[in-house]
Design a protein around this motif. Structure first.
Motif, PDB file in Angstrom:
ATOM      1  N   LEU A 121      -9.166   3.511  -2.130  1.00 29.93           N
ATOM      2  CA  LEU A 121      -8.717   4.861  -1.818  1.00 29.93           C
ATOM      3  C   LEU A 121      -8.489   5.718  -3.061  1.00 29.93           C
ATOM      4  CD1 LEU A 121      -6.136   4.043   1.015  1.00 29.93           C
ATOM      5  CD2 LEU A 121      -8.586   4.501   1.218  1.00 29.93           C
ATOM      6  N   GLN A 153     -16.088   2.066  -2.377  1.00 31.55           N
ATOM      7  CA  GLN A 153     -15.631   2.990  -1.348  1.00 31.55           C
ATOM      8  C   GLN A 153     -16.707   3.356  -0.339  1.00 31.55           C
ATOM      9  OE1 GLN A 153     -13.645   6.299  -3.262  1.00 31.55           O
ATOM     10  NE2 GLN A 153     -12.279   4.952  -4.411  1.00 31.55           N
ATOM     11  N   LEU A 156     -16.249   2.463   3.373  1.00 30.66           N
ATOM     12  CA  LEU A 156     -15.366   3.190   4.279  1.00 30.66           C
ATOM     13  C   LEU A 156     -16.121   4.079   5.262  1.00 30.66           C
ATOM     14  CD1 LEU A 156     -12.448   4.204   1.902  1.00 30.66           C
ATOM     15  CD2 LEU A 156     -12.574   2.255   3.465  1.00 30.66           C
ATOM     16  N   ARG A 189      -6.452  13.137  -1.496  1.00 29.39           N
ATOM     17  CA  ARG A 189      -7.483  12.178  -1.106  1.00 29.39           C
ATOM     18  C   ARG A 189      -6.953  11.231  -0.022  1.00 29.39           C
ATOM     19  NH1 ARG A 189     -12.395  10.165   0.144  1.00 29.39           N
ATOM     20  NH2 ARG A 189     -12.695   8.016  -0.545  1.00 29.39           N
ATOM     21  N   LEU A 190      -5.731  10.767  -0.170  1.00 35.28           N
ATOM     22  CA  LEU A 190      -5.136   9.902   0.845  1.00 35.28           C
ATOM     23  C   LEU A 190      -5.074  10.607   2.199  1.00 35.28           C
ATOM     24  CD1 LEU A 190      -2.141   8.100  -0.917  1.00 35.28           C
ATOM     25  CD2 LEU A 190      -4.293   7.087  -0.165  1.00 35.28           C
ATOM     26  N   VAL A 193      -8.603  10.549   3.737  1.00 40.88           N
ATOM     27  CA  VAL A 193      -9.067   9.230   4.178  1.00 40.88           C
ATOM     28  C   VAL A 193      -8.256   8.733   5.370  1.00 40.88           C
ATOM     29  CG1 VAL A 193      -9.401   6.839   3.472  1.00 40.88           C
ATOM     30  CG2 VAL A 193      -9.884   8.666   1.866  1.00 40.88           C
ATOM     31  N   VAL A 199      -9.673   3.896   9.356  1.00 42.73           N
ATOM     32  CA  VAL A 199      -8.651   3.741   8.319  1.00 42.73           C
ATOM     33  C   VAL A 199      -7.273   4.073   8.884  1.00 42.73           C
ATOM     34  CG1 VAL A 199      -7.810   4.517   6.063  1.00 42.73           C
ATOM     35  CG2 VAL A 199     -10.271   4.268   6.461  1.00 42.73           C
ATOM     36  N   VAL A 201      -3.290   4.372   7.413  1.00 40.31           N
ATOM     37  CA  VAL A 201      -2.415   4.382   6.237  1.00 40.31           C
ATOM     38  C   VAL A 201      -0.979   4.546   6.711  1.00 40.31           C
ATOM     39  CG1 VAL A 201      -1.788   5.542   4.093  1.00 40.31           C
ATOM     40  CG2 VAL A 201      -4.204   5.348   4.739  1.00 40.31           C
TER      41      VAL A 201
END
Length: 283
Positions: A121, A153, A156, A189-190, A193, A199, A201
């Protein structure tokens, strides 16, 4: 894994390395088979991970590919370990480390990180700051390491996208790796994603207090073939540890389940990431 039902994780890793060495040598499977005095089907079964090369065949292959020194010893050790269940080793001079190869073959990864954003990530600027902090000074080596992280990456997205579940301690969001602008970009960016369908998080906020597994990063990798055992990856300054026994894997799955239960849910985690990003960016 039962014999004849497909390659184990270690056999696939060994198969990939032997295939790479053959291709780099510029030889065909037919030529290798002829030089070793074996059937072409034997070379195919080794490179597809369906057969483990015996000691003499393995040494002959390494002689043919002109592999010596520590790389040879690491590959011989890997070939020996391919016949055993469970192993503890780091082959840093064969790959950047075996973890990257395992991750490339995985169907899913469950990852807990207490201090840093995981490599899958990271932004390029964040990765550069992390690698620089590891006292890597050679510019060429730094760029190779960063390129490898960016290449990882690719898993992903696409038709065989990796299922990734990440639990981050809030400390990983607030540590200004590379400085505030780099960290703000990383947090954006987090956010991007985290909304991908494959994904998840989650953030463990500071007000959670102490929690099970605190401070010990871990990754649990599962593979497309259900006959391949899951692998737990642990890393510290002393090296890398790979666990495969059912009892060990189960114990760490329970730890990860506790971590994600203690963390904010995905929506709450996204709000936390946005909030920290605004603080760091001064907005």
């Amino acid at each position: 894994m039962r014999v004849g039902r497909g390659p184990t994780v270690r056999l696939r890793r060994l198969a990939a390395e032997l295939t790479r060495l053959r291709r780099e040598s510029g030889r065909s499977r037919e030529e290798v088979a002829r030089r070793l005095g074996v059937a072409t089907s034997t070379v195919y079964r080794i490179e597809s991970g369906h057969s483990r090369p015996q000691g003499r065949t393995m040494r002959d292959l390494l002689d043919l590919y002109d592999i010596g020194g520590s790389e040879r010893e690491a590959l011989l050790a890997l070939a020996r370990d391919a016949g055993r269940r469970g192993w503890w080793h780091a082959y840093g001079d064969v790959l950047p480390g075996p973890y990257v190869g395992l991750e490339a073959e995985a169907a899913s990864v469950r990852n807990y990180e207490p201090l840093l954003v995981p490599g899958l990530l990271e932004t390029e600027a964040y990765a550069r700051a992390v690698v620089g902090a590891a006292l890597v000074k050679d510019p060429a080596e730094i760029e190779r390491r960063i390129a490898a992280r960016m290449e990882r990456q690719r898993r992903l997205t696409g038709p065989d996208a990796l299922e990734l579940w990440v639990v981050l301690d809030e400390a990983a969001l607030r540590r200004p790796v590379g400085g505030p602008p780099v960290m703000a970009e990383q947090l954006r960016r987090l956010q991007e994603v985290a909304v991908l369908p494959n994904v998840t998080v989650q953030v463990l906020p500071f007000d959670t207090g102490a929690y099970l597994g605190m401070g010990n990063p871990l990754a649990i990798l599962a593979f497309p073939d259900p006959e391949d055992s899951e692998v737990v990856f642990l890393e510290n300054m002393g090296g890398e540890l790979y666990l495969e026994s059912a009892e060990q894997v189960h114990a760490y799955v329970q730890v990860f389940d506790h971590l994600r239960a203690a963390a904010l849910g995905p929506e709450g985690s996204l709000e936390k990431i946005r909030s920290v990003e605004k603080e760091i960016a001064g907005r």
